[in-house]
Motif scaffolding. Structure first.
Motif, PDB file in Angstrom:
ATOM      1  N   TYR A 258      30.325  42.903  38.349  1.00 34.02           N
ATOM      2  CA  TYR A 258      29.565  41.653  38.434  1.00 34.02           C
ATOM      3  C   TYR A 258      28.199  41.817  37.777  1.00 34.02           C
ATOM      4  CZ  TYR A 258      33.049  40.031  41.793  1.00 34.02           C
ATOM      5  OH  TYR A 258      34.222  39.651  42.401  1.00 34.02           O
TER       6      TYR A 258
ATOM      7  N   SER B 176      37.333  36.347  48.976  1.00 32.38           N
ATOM      8  CA  SER B 176      37.777  35.548  47.838  1.00 32.38           C
ATOM      9  C   SER B 176      37.265  34.117  48.002  1.00 32.38           C
ATOM     10  CB  SER B 176      39.307  35.551  47.749  1.00 32.38           C
ATOM     11  OG  SER B 176      39.740  34.745  46.670  1.00 32.38           O
ATOM     12  N   GLY B 177      36.331  33.734  47.162  1.00 30.33           N
ATOM     13  CA  GLY B 177      35.778  32.388  47.282  1.00 30.33           C
ATOM     14  C   GLY B 177      34.608  32.183  46.348  1.00 30.33           C
TER      15      GLY B 177
ATOM     16  N   LYS C 142      41.831  44.399  47.771  1.00 33.79           N
ATOM     17  CA  LYS C 142      40.589  44.319  46.991  1.00 33.79           C
ATOM     18  C   LYS C 142      39.373  44.582  47.883  1.00 33.79           C
ATOM     19  CE  LYS C 142      42.131  41.096  43.382  1.00 33.79           C
ATOM     20  NZ  LYS C 142      43.531  40.937  43.788  1.00 33.79           N
TER      21      LYS C 142
ATOM     22  N   GLU D  18      34.999  30.955  51.796  1.00 31.68           N
ATOM     23  CA  GLU D  18      36.314  31.571  51.598  1.00 31.68           C
ATOM     24  C   GLU D  18      37.338  30.535  51.133  1.00 31.68           C
ATOM     25  OE1 GLU D  18      40.063  33.507  52.272  1.00 31.68           O
ATOM     26  OE2 GLU D  18      39.399  31.786  53.447  1.00 31.68           O
ATOM     27  N   ASN D  19      38.164  30.915  50.150  1.00 33.28           N
ATOM     28  CA  ASN D  19      39.040  29.968  49.455  1.00 33.28           C
ATOM     29  C   ASN D  19      40.021  29.231  50.362  1.00 33.28           C
ATOM     30  OD1 ASN D  19      38.100  30.063  46.840  1.00 33.28           O
ATOM     31  ND2 ASN D  19      39.356  31.828  46.282  1.00 33.28           N
ATOM     32  N   THR D  20      40.731  29.961  51.208  1.00 33.45           N
ATOM     33  CA  THR D  20      41.839  29.350  51.953  1.00 33.45           C
ATOM     34  C   THR D  20      41.397  28.595  53.192  1.00 33.45           C
ATOM     35  OG1 THR D  20      42.195  31.453  53.118  1.00 33.45           O
ATOM     36  CG2 THR D  20      43.503  31.048  51.119  1.00 33.45           C
TER      37      THR D  20
ATOM     38  N   LEU E 276      34.096  44.857  41.760  1.00 32.88           N
ATOM     39  CA  LEU E 276      35.338  44.476  42.436  1.00 32.88           C
ATOM     40  C   LEU E 276      36.356  45.548  42.117  1.00 32.88           C
ATOM     41  CD1 LEU E 276      37.155  42.476  43.999  1.00 32.88           C
ATOM     42  CD2 LEU E 276      37.607  41.335  41.815  1.00 32.88           C
TER      43      LEU E 276
ATOM     44  N   ASP F 125      34.731  44.498  52.546  1.00 30.14           N
ATOM     45  CA  ASP F 125      35.747  43.485  52.240  1.00 30.14           C
ATOM     46  C   ASP F 125      35.356  42.668  51.018  1.00 30.14           C
ATOM     47  OD1 ASP F 125      37.661  43.945  54.124  1.00 30.14           O
ATOM     48  OD2 ASP F 125      36.938  42.448  55.550  1.00 30.14           O
ATOM     49  N   PHE F 126      36.358  42.283  50.227  1.00 30.12           N
ATOM     50  CA  PHE F 126      36.166  41.285  49.181  1.00 30.12           C
ATOM     51  C   PHE F 126      36.508  39.925  49.776  1.00 30.12           C
ATOM     52  CE2 PHE F 126      38.491  38.745  45.889  1.00 30.12           C
ATOM     53  CZ  PHE F 126      37.369  38.322  45.196  1.00 30.12           C
TER      54      PHE F 126
ATOM     55  N   GLU G 152      40.124  47.829  43.631  1.00 30.04           N
ATOM     56  CA  GLU G 152      41.381  47.673  44.361  1.00 30.04           C
ATOM     57  C   GLU G 152      41.907  49.037  44.789  1.00 30.04           C
ATOM     58  OE1 GLU G 152      44.966  44.628  43.618  1.00 30.04           O
ATOM     59  OE2 GLU G 152      44.984  46.327  42.220  1.00 30.04           O
TER      60      GLU G 152
END
Length: 416
Positions: free
Chosen positions: A16, A87-88, A33, A137-139, A26, A84-85, A28
């Protein structure tokens, strides 16, 4: 790039853009991730090492509650944090790509309140809350708070920030985190949350509690006519949350959350007393109530007279702002609480106040007034019209002279 040791453990996916003090990657491992944070400089100053260890401790104590969960770290020769990654999008990106209604905005800030409430329980203060430090967060659309780089933790160890270093951020600059101060209070984090709510509903950054005209963010010309700000509960939240005086703002996350819930859970018609209007008419027509309200308005006008004469006595290069002539039912008093500052600046400033407290019958008034180094008191009856017409202007002139005398050395010290 990642160190050789970390490259053996993790597969690099992305680097980044560099932050102020760190580089973020980022990575894995076993199809999971993670984020790795590494200081830019190999040789760390005493302060930078302390801040890094403090961030590790903060993530460890929060244990994934509204923050990235800590998985691995080292603060010895090879310094890094693995977490933690999430995702968002950052909150800035989320606002740019979505149209948020009031309910959604309030739900996001309510969730942030719960995270900060948990942090404050363990004596952890973030001190840098802003849209860039929040991930949606995406979800689930749940907010996560990141970057505890300048946090404060009540654990009997400390590192005093050098004089002249400003904490906080430019999203909302707070006087208690300004250069030269060494203050950490829970109210700062809560004020940042109020600022984030303001940003969500207006798409404008608050920047500063009071601008050159002494106006709070929600009262400025660019936003004050927005439809969303017609919500009275929201306006009250901003009135309190953006008060300049720290002690008058929200001090706990639960206090702010309680007011936010009033927006989420509006009053239903169940169990409403439909005789309320009639009862209010009876109250408003009560002779004592009418006398009380009339006397309150008289004293409010006296406060306006006080402030008018204060302004007339003030040097043209100075400005004042704050709260004028607010009546408190709890204390039976009309209060003007303000500050004077050089035009175009927010610091240094000098506070001044005038409080008119009624007796039980609302026919005698006890005045207290003063500045940061001066105070006095006097009383009068509500019928002493001539005395009041002279007294309040005199107090205005007196406090103007005192605040200018107290401001002068503060301005001079900044020129050295």
């Amino acid at each position: 790039m990642l160190t050789e040791n970390l490259q053996k453990k993790y597969n690099l996916i992305k680097e980044y853009a560099e932050g102020g003090q760190s580089v973020t990657f980022l990575v894995e491992k076993d199809s999971i991730k993670y984020i790795i944070k590494i200081p830019k400089s190999v040789s760390l100053s005493k302060e930078r090492r302390f801040r890094l260890e403090r961030e590790i401790k903060a993530l460890e104590l929060m244990n994934g509650f509204g923050v990235p969960k800590l998985h691995d770290y080292s603060s010895e020769e090879e310094v890094y944090i693995v977490m933690d990654f999430i995702s968002g999008l950052t909150l800035n990106e989320f606002v740019e790509k979505n149209t948020l209604d009031l309910k959604t905005s309030v739900l996001i800030v309510t969730s942030l309140c719960e995270i900060i409430e948990e942090a404050h329980k363990i004596g952890l203060y973030h001190r840098d809350l802003k849209p860039d430090n929040i991930i949606i967060e995406n979800t689930t659309n749940r907010p996560f708070i990141i970057d505890f780089g300048i946090c404060w933790l009540d654990d009997n160890s400390s590192f005093k920030t050098k004089k002249g270093i400003e904490l906080g951020n430019r999203f909302l600059r707070l006087p208690e985190l300004a250069k030269g101060t060494d203050v950490t209070v829970s109210a700062s984090d809560i004020t940042f949350l109020v600022g984030i709510l303001f940003y969500l509903v207006t798409k404008h950054q608050p920047n500063i509690l009071l601008n050159e005209e002494g106006l709070q963010p929600h009262k400025r010309s660019e936003v004050r006519d927005l439809e969303v700000l017609s919500n009275n509960i929201l306006k009250k939240i901003f009135d309190k949350g953006f008060t300049y005086e720290v002690s008058l703002r929200y001090s706990t996350a639960s206090e702010l959350k309680e007011d936010l819930n009033k927006i989420l859970l509006p009053m239903t018609t169940e169990n409403l007393d439909f005789d309320a209007s009639k009862k209010l008419d009876e109250l408003f027509n009560d002779e004592f109530y009418k006398k009380k309200r009339a006397n309150i308005e008289i004293i409010k006008e006296c406060h306006n007279l006080f402030l008018s004469n204060y302004q007339q006595s003030l040097n043209a290069s100075l400005n004042y702002g704050g709260n004028n002539a607010n009546f408190s039912e709890e204390t039976r008093s009309v209060e003007t609480s303000m500050f004077v500052v050089q035009r175009g600046t927010s610091e240094p400033n000098v506070r001044f106040y005038l409080v008119s407290k009624f007796n039980d019958n609302f026919d005698i008034v006890y005045l207290t007034y003063g500045t940061e180094t001066f105070n006095d008191q006097v009383s009068h009856t509500i019928k002493e019209t001539t005395k009041m017409e002279t007294l309040y202007p005199e107090i205005g002139k007196l406090l103007a002279e005192n605040t200018m005398n107290e401001l002068l050395p503060k301005i001079q010290s900044g020129l050295r």
